[in-house]
Design a protein around this motif. Structure first.
Motif, short mmCIF file in Angstrom:
data_model
loop_
_atom_site.label_atom_id
_atom_site.label_comp_id
_atom_site.label_asym_id
_atom_site.label_seq_id
_atom_site.Cartn_x
_atom_site.Cartn_y
_atom_site.Cartn_z
N TYR A 1 -30.52 -21.92 -5.49
CA TYR A 1 -31.23 -22.01 -4.21
C TYR A 1 -30.21 -21.72 -3.11
O TYR A 1 -29.13 -22.33 -3.09
CB TYR A 1 -31.85 -23.39 -4.01
CG TYR A 1 -32.39 -23.59 -2.61
CD1 TYR A 1 -33.66 -23.14 -2.28
CD2 TYR A 1 -31.63 -24.19 -1.62
CE1 TYR A 1 -34.16 -23.30 -0.99
CE2 TYR A 1 -32.11 -24.36 -0.33
CZ TYR A 1 -33.38 -23.92 -0.02
OH TYR A 1 -33.87 -24.07 1.25
N SER A 2 -30.52 -20.78 -2.23
CA SER A 2 -29.58 -20.36 -1.20
C SER A 2 -30.04 -20.81 0.18
O SER A 2 -31.22 -20.73 0.51
CB SER A 2 -29.42 -18.84 -1.20
OG SER A 2 -28.87 -18.40 -2.42
N GLU A 3 -29.07 -21.29 0.96
CA GLU A 3 -29.34 -21.71 2.33
C GLU A 3 -28.09 -21.43 3.16
O GLU A 3 -27.02 -21.95 2.85
CB GLU A 3 -29.70 -23.19 2.38
CG GLU A 3 -29.95 -23.71 3.79
CD GLU A 3 -30.35 -25.17 3.79
OE1 GLU A 3 -31.43 -25.50 3.23
OE2 GLU A 3 -29.60 -26.00 4.34
N ALA A 4 -28.22 -20.59 4.17
CA ALA A 4 -27.09 -20.24 5.03
C ALA A 4 -25.94 -19.72 4.18
O ALA A 4 -26.09 -18.75 3.45
CB ALA A 4 -26.69 -21.43 5.90
N THR A 5 -24.78 -20.38 4.23
CA THR A 5 -23.59 -19.91 3.52
C THR A 5 -23.50 -20.43 2.09
O THR A 5 -22.57 -20.10 1.37
CB THR A 5 -22.33 -20.39 4.26
OG1 THR A 5 -22.35 -21.83 4.31
CG2 THR A 5 -22.28 -19.84 5.67
N THR A 6 -24.46 -21.26 1.68
CA THR A 6 -24.31 -22.06 0.46
C THR A 6 -25.41 -21.79 -0.55
O THR A 6 -26.57 -21.58 -0.17
CB THR A 6 -24.29 -23.55 0.83
OG1 THR A 6 -23.22 -23.79 1.75
CG2 THR A 6 -24.10 -24.43 -0.39
N SER A 7 -25.05 -21.81 -1.81
CA SER A 7 -26.01 -21.75 -2.91
C SER A 7 -25.76 -22.93 -3.83
O SER A 7 -24.60 -23.24 -4.14
CB SER A 7 -25.89 -20.44 -3.69
OG SER A 7 -26.21 -19.33 -2.88
N ILE A 8 -26.81 -23.58 -4.27
CA ILE A 8 -26.67 -24.69 -5.22
C ILE A 8 -27.51 -24.40 -6.45
O ILE A 8 -28.44 -23.59 -6.42
CB ILE A 8 -27.07 -26.03 -4.58
CG1 ILE A 8 -28.51 -25.98 -4.05
CG2 ILE A 8 -26.11 -26.41 -3.47
CD1 ILE A 8 -29.00 -27.30 -3.51
#
Length: 659
Positions: free
Chosen positions: A52-59
């Motif tokens: 799951y990607s959000e802004a600069t980050t993926s988890i």
């Protein structure tokens, strides 16, 4: 539960296999959906996981074993909360830059004083030095003197390697300005999404601690930290360490202690433990965090005392409370009192009261330790409140807390509020030396308007904010308390706006952030708000347009603004009697059908009152500016998706993802 995952972000439900990553349908500022393609520079997704990607980050989420769908994950994710995370990044970055300016000014002032003392010593011994020079002894050159100044004026301990050059007097050498980085604790981290974003998006961050009580959550955090390339690289990865052993790597040259700590421990440092215990372990001044983020499921009150002990002087505390049924409802007054030390109100302005109840809890908790709070931004958002406050230490300022705390009486029928302060501050100027002497006194009360048991406006019965608890003990029905001082720092909000406007591409929710911050910055500092529709309904009248209502207030010299908390609301410093007279003036050209007004009703009594103020309903030239109609912004957000709201609470003992 001392360390639950924040439902506002992510939660591990009991039946994880049936949960999906919800995707918003119509929201203009919703978070991106689960990633369905890899970026060129993104790391490979491990088999059995969904990113799951959000802004600069993926988890990463462990994919559901019975489904091959790329949108299925064993964690409930609320995309609406990207707004909360984006707003937090902006607020913390704004604070960190303000803190850098403050510390730089303090450093420069210390530098200036040292130079003044050195010059004073030189001037005092000038004649003696001249005599020694005449006798043939060595006299220090200007360059040698400059070298001494440079050696004496070192950067304060704890500052990062020096960066830019400060402007200095022409007779002094240039000094390198230290960069002050900060530490951050995310006490309830869940999957670590927020902590990882902080590590990537806050330039002045030294490190962030991602803490959680759940072993499965900590496992998720470690996996996500590594997936984002933030795992510790080891001290031998630093330049200039070839041939050295780990224990031999020491700070030197361009290699600072902070660089060594980051290489050894990482920029995101994961901790498994009770949030309160962990914060109490950091009570020592040198161990405190510069910023603490509390985003729990429900109320943040159980964590406030520990957080007040663990935050540094001048630090920023970010607090979320999602128990709006307690804070802004009217069915649980006893719970509001036990949680926040004040009672909620059954009135249209309950969402602002919710903010003031949380601020009261923060202020009283801080005061126990000789500390006080400075609200920077206090917002009622969707299904929760989010507050950003600075905490400082000054026993003198703590004395003023009583005067910033008030009880509130309000009428059950017309909701007219009346404030009763807990304290009174008196300032007296000394005629001899001009000093201002401050004294603190017990205030008089109750307010004149509430000395009976009936409202003078509509005849309705008075309620206080603690009537249900105080009815037997206190016939006058005095309740509360709540924070009665300003809830925003306008300069801070302005800086946040400037940052968002300059970096809109970095935030998917930038339109909503700009809209809400613009409304908050323009808010009148007077407490509470009202809606023209509610005022008109009290008289059984048609509703005057909001521009007409605001114009009447401005024409009389009062303030008028919108409130960020409720669409169509107005904040003003006008007394409620004037607000009622605005409706009476409107009724003169828009009469009420008296056959619909019952005898003995509040509307009947309100209509029977004579108008006490001169009211002009003529359009005011500044009304569009006051109501922000002259700027194109998203002032209020519609519900972005069906069945949205806080996620389910974390289940203690839930198995780690993937089992």
């Amino acid at each position: 539960m001392s360390s639950a995952q924040p439902a506002a972000d992510l939660a591990h439900p009991a039946d994880a296999s049936k949960m999906q990553v919800d995707q918003p349908e119509t929201s203009a500022d919703a978070a991106p959906a689960v990633a369905d393609k890899k970026q060129d520079d993104a790391p490979a997704v491990p088999e059995g996981f969904v990113p799951y990607s959000e802004a600069t980050t993926s988890i990463l989420f462990a994919a559901s074993p019975e489904s091959a769908s790329a949108t299925t994950a064993p964690v409930f994710l609320n995309p609406v909360q990207q707004y909360n995370r984006d707003l937090s990044v902006v607020a913390i970055r704004t604070w960190s830059e303000a803190r850098q300016r403050e510390k730089r000014a303090y450093w420069e002032e210390g530098l200036r004083r040292k130079r003044e003392r050195k010059r004073a010593r030189e001037d005092k011994g000038g004649d003696a030095k001249k005599r020694k020079g005449a006798e043939g002894e060595a006299v220090k050159t200007e360059s040698e003197k400059a070298a001494e100044v440079t050696t004496e004026d070192k950067a304060p301990e704890g500052a990062e390697p020096q960066a830019t050059t400060a402007a200095e007097p022409t007779d002094a050498p240039a000094q390198k300005v230290p960069v002050y980085k900060f530490s951050l604790l995310e006490a309830l981290s869940a999957t670590g999404l927020r902590a990882i974003r902080y590590a990537k998006e806050l330039p002045l961050l030294r490190y962030v601690v991602a803490n959680d009580l759940s072993a499965s959550a900590v496992e998720d955090i470690r996996r996500n930290v590594a997936f984002n390339g933030l795992a510790p690289k080891g001290v031998l990865s630093l330049p200039g360490t070839e041939g050295l052993k780990e224990e031999d790597v020491k700070p030197s040259g361009a290699r600072s202690k902070a660089d060594i700590d980051e290489a050894r421990l990482g920029k995101v440092r994961v901790n498994e433990g009770d949030a309160c215990v962990y914060m109490y372990q950091h009570r020592k001044e040198e161990d405190r965090f510069d910023c603490i983020d509390l985003d729990p499921y429900g109320s943040a009150v159980p964590f406030l005392d520990a957080a007040m002990n663990a935050i540094a002087d001048g630090g920023l505390m970010c607090v979320t409370c999602t128990d709006m049924g307690v804070l802004a409802g009217h069915n649980y007054p006893e719970k509001a009192y036990t949680h926040y030390g004040g009672i909620c109100v059954n009135a249209e302005y309950s969402h602002e009261v919710a903010l003031r109840l949380v601020l009261n809890a923060l202020a009283t908790t801080a005061a126990r330790y000789g500390r006080y709070i400075e609200p920077q931004l206090s917002l009622s958002i969707d299904f929760y409140v989010r507050l950003f406050i600075r905490v400082r230490t000054a026993p003198k300022e703590v004395k003023a807390l009583a005067s910033k705390t008030s009880l509130i009486y309000y009428c059950h029928s017309c909701q007219t509020p009346h404030w009763q302060a807990f304290g009174r501050v008196q300032e007296k100027v000394n005629e001899k030396n001009g000093n201002v002497n401050v004294s603190y006194h017990v205030p008089a009360g109750p307010p004149e308007e509430v000395k009976g048991d009936r409202c003078g406006e509509c005849g309705g019965k008075f309620h206080s904010t603690a009537e249900s608890l105080m009815k037997v003990l206190c016939p006058t029905q005095i309740g509360g308390p709540m924070w009665a001082a300003p809830i925003h720092n306008k300069d801070f909000v302005k800086e946040m706006l400037e940052h968002v406007e300059a970096n809109s591409a970095d935030f998917a929710t930038h339109e909503r952030i700009k809209g809400m911050l613009t409304v908050a910055q323009a808010e009148a500092e007077s407490a509470l708000y009202f809606s023209p529709a509610k005022m008109a309904s009290l008289f059984n009248s048609t509703c005057p347009p909001i521009h007409t209502f605001a114009s009447a207030l401005l024409n009389a010299g009062y303030t008028a603004s919108r409130s960020h908390a409720v669409a169509g609301s107005i904040k003003t410093n006008a007394p409620r009697t004037f607000v009622h007279d605005v409706v009476r003036e409107w009724i003169k050209t828009n009469p009420v059908k008296m056959s619909n007004v019952k005898e003995g009703s509040p509307a009947k009594m309100l209509l029977a009152h004579e108008q006490r103020h001169s009211v002009s309903l003529a359009p005011h030239p500044e009304v569009s500016t006051a109501l922000l109609d002259n700027v194109k912004i998203v002032r209020y957000q519609m519900n972005p998706q069906a069945n949205w709201g806080p996620a389910r609470a974390a289940v203690r003992g839930a198995p780690p993802a993937g089992r």
